[in-house]
Design an enzyme around this catalytic site. Structure first.
Site, PDB file in Angstrom:
ATOM      1  N   ARG A 167      -2.295  -6.300  -8.383  1.00  0.00           N
ATOM      2  CA  ARG A 167      -1.236  -7.303  -8.208  1.00  0.00           C
ATOM      3  C   ARG A 167      -1.296  -8.390  -9.255  1.00  0.00           C
ATOM      4  O   ARG A 167      -0.285  -8.922  -9.680  1.00  0.00           O
ATOM      5  CB  ARG A 167      -1.359  -7.958  -6.817  1.00  0.00           C
ATOM      6  CG  ARG A 167      -0.895  -7.077  -5.703  1.00  0.00           C
ATOM      7  CD  ARG A 167      -1.312  -7.624  -4.361  1.00  0.00           C
ATOM      8  NE  ARG A 167      -2.754  -7.533  -4.203  1.00  0.00           N
ATOM      9  CZ  ARG A 167      -3.393  -7.792  -3.088  1.00  0.00           C
ATOM     10  NH1 ARG A 167      -2.719  -8.203  -2.019  1.00  0.00           N
ATOM     11  NH2 ARG A 167      -4.695  -7.675  -3.000  1.00  0.00           N
ATOM     12  N   SER A 180      -2.747  -8.193   3.030  1.00  0.00           N
ATOM     13  CA  SER A 180      -3.196  -7.966   4.407  1.00  0.00           C
ATOM     14  C   SER A 180      -3.716  -9.271   5.017  1.00  0.00           C
ATOM     15  O   SER A 180      -3.511  -9.536   6.206  1.00  0.00           O
ATOM     16  CB  SER A 180      -4.295  -6.906   4.444  1.00  0.00           C
ATOM     17  OG  SER A 180      -3.825  -5.683   3.963  1.00  0.00           O
ATOM     18  N   HIS A 188       0.838  -1.202   0.000  1.00  0.00           N
ATOM     19  CA  HIS A 188       0.000   0.000   0.000  1.00  0.00           C
ATOM     20  C   HIS A 188       0.880   1.263   0.000  1.00  0.00           C
ATOM     21  O   HIS A 188       0.596   2.225  -0.727  1.00  0.00           O
ATOM     22  CB  HIS A 188      -0.903   0.026   1.240  1.00  0.00           C
ATOM     23  CG  HIS A 188      -1.903  -1.089   1.309  1.00  0.00           C
ATOM     24  ND1 HIS A 188      -2.134  -1.829   2.447  1.00  0.00           N
ATOM     25  CD2 HIS A 188      -2.744  -1.600   0.367  1.00  0.00           C
ATOM     26  CE1 HIS A 188      -3.074  -2.728   2.208  1.00  0.00           C
ATOM     27  NE2 HIS A 188      -3.459  -2.623   0.964  1.00  0.00           N
ATOM     28  N   LYS A 214     -18.600  -5.144   9.569  1.00  0.00           N
ATOM     29  CA  LYS A 214     -17.426  -5.978   9.299  1.00  0.00           C
ATOM     30  C   LYS A 214     -16.411  -5.760  10.405  1.00  0.00           C
ATOM     31  O   LYS A 214     -15.955  -4.636  10.632  1.00  0.00           O
ATOM     32  CB  LYS A 214     -16.831  -5.563   7.937  1.00  0.00           C
ATOM     33  CG  LYS A 214     -16.558  -6.754   7.037  1.00  0.00           C
ATOM     34  CD  LYS A 214     -16.206  -6.302   5.645  1.00  0.00           C
ATOM     35  CE  LYS A 214     -14.801  -6.724   5.271  1.00  0.00           C
ATOM     36  NZ  LYS A 214     -14.405  -6.172   3.969  1.00  0.00           N
TER      37      LYS A 214
END
Ligand code: ADP
Length: 156
Positions: A92, A130, A19, A43
């Site tokens: 990615r 992550s 990031h 969440k």
């Protein structure tokens, strides 16, 4: 000319060196980059949002055109509130592409002045995710190699 403002939205649970790379590269392209931590009360996060705000803030304390904010609701609405015409995202692999393509089309539908700009990940950082960091951290292993800041030790 109007300022070119980009938001870089994400969960950032946690914010990684991958990031950071996107933000630093974005900061040379835009007048301002706002790291926007999406915050969805349904969440549950692994790393508290307050901690991430603090650590991201420290990471970019010497970058005057980068700042961090949180938002809930739609990314397109938040962008509009901030006067941002650009959404910055990282890519990615093809899995990211499929997902990002759908989100970008959705955001464009909501606001046709909003352009999503994708930066291809730097090769050395492409494997950082992550999800994997959370998994490693859960079992008390060191994740510092993936993060651009130091995490406080557990219990601090
Ligand atoms: P989200 O939950 O919205 O996918 P993330 O916090 O996982 O949010 O990611 C935010 C953005 O950063 C996404 O565009 C994602 O593709 C990108 N990203 C994540 N990891 C990397 C990495 N290692 N290199 C480049 N971009 C990345």
């Amino acid at each position: 000319m109007a300022k070119r403002i980009a938001i870089f939205p994400g969960s950032f649970d946690p914010f990684t060196k991958g990031h950071e790379d996107i933000v630093l590269r974005g900061a040379t392209m835009f007048d301002e980059v706002i790291i926007a931590i999406g915050h969805n009360s349904q969440k549950k996060r692994y790393f508290p949002i307050e901690l991430m705000i603090e650590l991201i803030g420290k990471t970019f304390e010497n970058k005057p055109n980068v700042r961090v904010e949180t938002y809930d609701g739609l990314t397109a609405t938040f962008a509009q509130e901030k006067g941002a015409n650009y959404i910055l995202r990282g890519l990615r692999n093809t899995t990211d592409f499929e997902y990002e393509n759908a989100i970008a089309q959705g955001n464009r539908f909501l606001n046709d002045e909003l352009e999503t700009v994708f930066l291809i990940t730097s090769p050395s950082l492409a494997y950082i995710s992550s999800t994997i960091i959370r998994e490693i951290h859960k079992y008390d292993k060191d994740v510092s190699a993936f993060l651009p800041y130091e995490l406080p030790s557990k219990g601090e």
